[in-house]
Write a protein that holds these residues in place. Structure first.
Motif, PDB file in Angstrom:
ATOM      1  N   ALA A 277      49.441  19.848   1.610  1.00 18.09           N
ATOM      2  CA  ALA A 277      50.511  20.734   2.131  1.00 18.09           C
ATOM      3  C   ALA A 277      50.143  21.291   3.602  1.00 18.09           C
ATOM      4  O   ALA A 277      49.524  22.224   3.277  1.00 18.09           O
TER       5      ALA A 277
ATOM      6  N   PRO B 175      55.862  25.799  -0.589  1.00 17.39           N
ATOM      7  CA  PRO B 175      56.565  26.173  -1.624  1.00 17.39           C
ATOM      8  C   PRO B 175      56.836  25.045  -2.746  1.00 17.39           C
ATOM      9  O   PRO B 175      57.090  25.379  -3.804  1.00 17.39           O
ATOM     10  N   LEU B 176      56.447  23.848  -2.372  1.00 21.83           N
ATOM     11  CA  LEU B 176      56.661  22.607  -3.176  1.00 21.83           C
ATOM     12  C   LEU B 176      55.278  22.263  -3.922  1.00 21.83           C
ATOM     13  O   LEU B 176      55.462  21.495  -4.967  1.00 21.83           O
TER      14      LEU B 176
ATOM     15  N   HIS C 109      52.233  21.468   6.235  1.00 23.18           N
ATOM     16  CA  HIS C 109      53.303  22.368   6.765  1.00 23.18           C
ATOM     17  C   HIS C 109      53.616  23.434   5.854  1.00 23.18           C
ATOM     18  O   HIS C 109      53.798  23.365   4.836  1.00 23.18           O
ATOM     19  N   GLU C 110      54.262  24.638   6.639  1.00 21.70           N
ATOM     20  CA  GLU C 110      54.691  25.887   5.753  1.00 21.70           C
ATOM     21  C   GLU C 110      55.692  25.432   4.856  1.00 21.70           C
ATOM     22  O   GLU C 110      55.920  26.086   3.842  1.00 21.70           O
ATOM     23  N   ALA C 111      56.656  24.406   5.285  1.00 22.00           N
ATOM     24  CA  ALA C 111      57.709  23.983   4.561  1.00 22.00           C
ATOM     25  C   ALA C 111      57.298  23.400   3.195  1.00 22.00           C
ATOM     26  O   ALA C 111      57.853  23.373   2.200  1.00 22.00           O
ATOM     27  N   ALA C 112      56.114  22.831   3.083  1.00 25.26           N
ATOM     28  CA  ALA C 112      55.533  22.203   2.017  1.00 25.26           C
ATOM     29  C   ALA C 112      55.096  22.955   1.101  1.00 25.26           C
ATOM     30  O   ALA C 112      54.878  22.554  -0.013  1.00 25.26           O
TER      31      ALA C 112
END
Length: 116
Positions: free
Chosen positions: A52, A59-60, A54-57
């Motif tokens: 992960a 929370p996943l 990227h910061e968008a990844a």
């Protein structure tokens, strides 16, 4: 027109721990590996385990993936995982649709295991 799915990706923060878990503990069939992603299961659709980055990844990471893996002799497989120290979100149990367990990878991503 879309005619197939290439892969499904699960994000992790600790790539080295994930590498050990998926390759050695779960013993998934590795197709390819780079410095930031591993792909398992030969065929038109693969399971990707990726850093992960990227910061968008972020929370996943550490959630139920919705992915179910079929296992031959699930009793023995879960016993072996237990002995290896794998954490179970849901222990092996008999359900109306068969035997099932839910395991966690080192980052907390959850996968269902069913007897197949």
């Amino acid at each position: 027109m879309i005619d197939k799915m290439k892969n499904i990706v699960v994000f992790v923060k600790d790539f080295e721990a994930a590498k050990h878990f998926y390759k050695e503990v779960l013993q998934l069939p590795l197709v390819q590996e780079s410095m930031a992603i591993m792909e398992f299961f030969p065929g038109p659709t693969t399971l990707g385990i990726a850093m992960a980055m990227h910061e968008a990844a972020m929370p996943l990471v550490g959630r139920h993936t919705g992915i179910t893996l079929t296992v031959k002799d699930i009793d023995e497989y879960c016993r072996r995982l237990s002995e290896a120290g794998v954490e179970f979100a849901e222990p092996l149990e008999k359900t109306p649709w068969g035997k099932m367990a839910v395991v966690k990878d080192p980052d907390g991503n959850q996968f269902a295991l069913v007897e197949g």
